[in-house]
Design a protein around this motif. Structure first.
Motif, mmCIF file in Angstrom:
data_model
loop_
_atom_site.group_PDB
_atom_site.id
_atom_site.type_symbol
_atom_site.label_atom_id
_atom_site.label_comp_id
_atom_site.label_asym_id
_atom_site.label_seq_id
_atom_site.Cartn_x
_atom_site.Cartn_y
_atom_site.Cartn_z
ATOM 1 N N VAL A 4 0.883 -1.378 -0.003
ATOM 2 C CA VAL A 4 -0.036 -0.027 -0.092
ATOM 3 C C VAL A 4 0.803 1.290 0.083
ATOM 4 C CG1 VAL A 4 -1.636 1.397 1.426
ATOM 5 C CG2 VAL A 4 -2.210 -1.000 1.077
ATOM 6 N N VAL A 5 2.012 1.385 0.941
ATOM 7 C CA VAL A 5 2.741 2.597 0.798
ATOM 8 C C VAL A 5 3.413 2.558 -0.630
ATOM 9 C CG1 VAL A 5 4.962 3.368 1.760
ATOM 10 C CG2 VAL A 5 3.051 2.414 3.388
ATOM 11 N N SER A 6 3.867 1.638 -1.124
ATOM 12 C CA SER A 6 4.546 1.678 -2.540
ATOM 13 C C SER A 6 3.693 2.096 -3.502
ATOM 14 C CB SER A 6 4.792 0.381 -2.899
ATOM 15 O OG SER A 6 5.974 -0.223 -2.005
ATOM 16 N N ALA A 7 2.205 1.606 -3.392
ATOM 17 C CA ALA A 7 1.401 2.342 -4.456
ATOM 18 C C ALA A 7 1.039 3.711 -3.940
ATOM 19 C CB ALA A 7 0.114 1.395 -4.154
ATOM 20 N N VAL A 8 0.744 4.254 -2.801
ATOM 21 C CA VAL A 8 0.650 5.636 -2.339
ATOM 22 C C VAL A 8 1.776 6.498 -3.049
ATOM 23 C CG1 VAL A 8 0.283 7.246 -0.645
ATOM 24 C CG2 VAL A 8 -0.995 4.936 -0.528
ATOM 25 N N ALA A 54 -6.654 8.130 5.397
ATOM 26 C CA ALA A 54 -6.626 8.835 6.662
ATOM 27 C C ALA A 54 -6.702 7.754 7.706
ATOM 28 C CB ALA A 54 -7.944 9.622 6.801
ATOM 29 N N ALA A 55 -7.118 6.507 7.661
ATOM 30 C CA ALA A 55 -6.803 5.659 8.809
ATOM 31 C C ALA A 55 -5.769 4.777 8.738
ATOM 32 C CB ALA A 55 -8.007 4.761 8.499
ATOM 33 N N PHE A 56 -4.762 5.048 7.682
ATOM 34 C CA PHE A 56 -3.542 4.331 7.673
ATOM 35 C C PHE A 56 -2.228 5.258 7.888
ATOM 36 C CE2 PHE A 56 -0.305 1.550 5.177
ATOM 37 C CZ PHE A 56 -0.078 0.967 6.214
ATOM 38 N N ALA A 57 -1.848 5.480 9.052
ATOM 39 C CA ALA A 57 -0.819 6.212 9.163
ATOM 40 C C ALA A 57 0.269 6.468 8.310
ATOM 41 C CB ALA A 57 -0.060 6.155 10.748
ATOM 42 N N PRO A 58 1.052 5.422 7.640
ATOM 43 C CA PRO A 58 2.115 5.426 6.854
ATOM 44 C C PRO A 58 1.807 6.325 5.448
ATOM 45 C CG PRO A 58 2.281 3.386 7.861
ATOM 46 C CD PRO A 58 1.028 3.869 8.351
ATOM 47 N N ALA A 59 0.407 5.662 5.011
ATOM 48 C CA ALA A 59 -0.120 6.395 3.807
ATOM 49 C C ALA A 59 -0.480 7.923 4.081
ATOM 50 C CB ALA A 59 -1.240 5.587 3.483
ATOM 51 N N GLU A 66 0.859 9.920 6.188
ATOM 52 C CA GLU A 66 2.172 10.735 6.210
ATOM 53 C C GLU A 66 2.640 11.120 4.514
ATOM 54 O OE1 GLU A 66 5.227 12.945 6.780
ATOM 55 O OE2 GLU A 66 3.686 12.501 8.151
ATOM 56 N N ILE A 67 2.486 10.092 3.797
ATOM 57 C CA ILE A 67 2.854 10.395 2.608
ATOM 58 C C ILE A 67 2.018 11.710 1.849
ATOM 59 C CG2 ILE A 67 2.960 9.551 0.043
ATOM 60 C CD1 ILE A 67 3.641 6.615 1.681
ATOM 61 N N TYR A 68 0.509 11.366 2.174
ATOM 62 C CA TYR A 68 -0.234 12.307 1.687
ATOM 63 C C TYR A 68 0.070 13.684 2.185
ATOM 64 C CZ TYR A 68 -4.695 14.563 0.287
ATOM 65 O OH TYR A 68 -5.688 15.366 -0.323
ATOM 66 N N GLU A 69 0.276 13.936 3.556
ATOM 67 C CA GLU A 69 0.541 15.005 4.191
ATOM 68 C C GLU A 69 1.870 15.696 3.940
ATOM 69 O OE1 GLU A 69 0.440 13.654 8.375
ATOM 70 O OE2 GLU A 69 -1.838 13.828 8.477
ATOM 71 N N ARG A 70 2.978 14.683 3.458
ATOM 72 C CA ARG A 70 4.128 15.385 3.161
ATOM 73 C C ARG A 70 3.959 15.958 1.686
ATOM 74 N NH1 ARG A 70 7.164 11.380 4.355
ATOM 75 N NH2 ARG A 70 6.537 9.738 2.409
ATOM 76 N N ASN A 71 3.109 15.156 0.793
ATOM 77 C CA ASN A 71 3.108 15.915 -0.398
ATOM 78 C C ASN A 71 2.083 17.149 -0.324
ATOM 79 O OD1 ASN A 71 3.829 14.100 -2.847
ATOM 80 N ND2 ASN A 71 3.491 12.699 -1.218
ATOM 81 N N THR A 72 0.976 17.106 0.708
ATOM 82 C CA THR A 72 0.574 18.428 0.679
ATOM 83 C C THR A 72 1.382 19.491 1.071
ATOM 84 O OG1 THR A 72 -1.459 17.153 1.193
ATOM 85 C CG2 THR A 72 -1.633 19.573 1.903
ATOM 86 N N ARG A 73 2.416 19.419 1.945
ATOM 87 C CA ARG A 73 3.033 20.344 2.504
ATOM 88 C C ARG A 73 4.012 20.933 1.157
ATOM 89 N NH1 ARG A 73 3.422 16.849 6.843
ATOM 90 N NH2 ARG A 73 5.366 16.013 6.198
#
Length: 195
Positions: free
Chosen positions: A60-64, A112-117, A119-126
């Motif tokens: 999942v992390v790889s896909a995100v 939103a429910a899976f912290a590692p994914a 964080e990727i979204y939040e990092r990209n948003t920043r």
């Protein structure tokens, strides 16, 4: 076939599978899938999936990551040929909206429910908010946008993007992420237009 050809074919197949996985999780989310489900849906073996990542969570992390890398490249490509800074900012935010369009509510809920994914979204948003700040700063320096405080615009954009990510905008307005980004683009461009 040489060993180099074999490695190249395997690398290409992994990339294709990862792209298929990205499309699947964008459309349907990922929390409810097992590795068996994913192997069946992607028409491959579990061992092939293990060749991409060691667990479902890592898959999942790889896909995100792949989704956001591809989206970032598409967004940057879109603005590369745009002239005026206001047009570039608008094109940037609209391209973000376009890239997020295929992402379903199930994907965002699972994200939103899976912290590692998440964080990727939040990092990209920043990073996206920082890019808007950079474009505004460049526009101010070039005189193509009114003299606004670029850091403030960046912080404001980051806050709205965070509210979009948390689902606050959806709850308050009914707008999905892509629609909210389109509205954000209109708001920012109107706010920095020369008077």
């Amino acid at each position: 076939m040489t060993s180099l050809d074999t490695r190249t074919a395997r690398t290409r197949r992994r990339a294709e599978l990862l792209d298929e996985l990205v499309a699947l999780v964008l459309a349907e989310g990922f929390a409810s899938f097992t590795l068996d489900d994913l192997a069946r849906r992607l028409h491959c073996s579990k061992s092939t999936l293990y060749g991409i990542a060691a667990s479902k969570e890592q898959l999942v992390v790889s896909a995100v990551k792949r989704f956001f890398q591809t989206a970032t490249a598409a967004v940057e490509s879109r603005i590369a040929s745009t002239g005026d800074h206001r047009e570039r900012i608008s094109a940037y935010l609209l391209a973000v909206a376009e890239q997020l369009q295929p992402a379903s509510p199930a994907f965002f809920a699972d994200l939103a429910a899976f912290a590692p994914a998440r964080e990727i979204y939040e990092r990209n948003t920043r990073a996206a908010a920082g890019r808007v700040q950079q474009l505004v700063g460049e526009g101010v320096a070039a005189g193509t946008v009114r003299p606004v405080h670029a850091s403030f615009v960046g912080v404001a954009v980051a806050q709205v993007m965070a509210a979009i990510h948390r689902g606050d905008v959806l709850t308050a307005t009914g707008m999905d992420d892509a629609a909210a980004y389109r509205e954000l683009a209109d708001l920012v461009v109107a706010g920095i237009a020369p008077r």
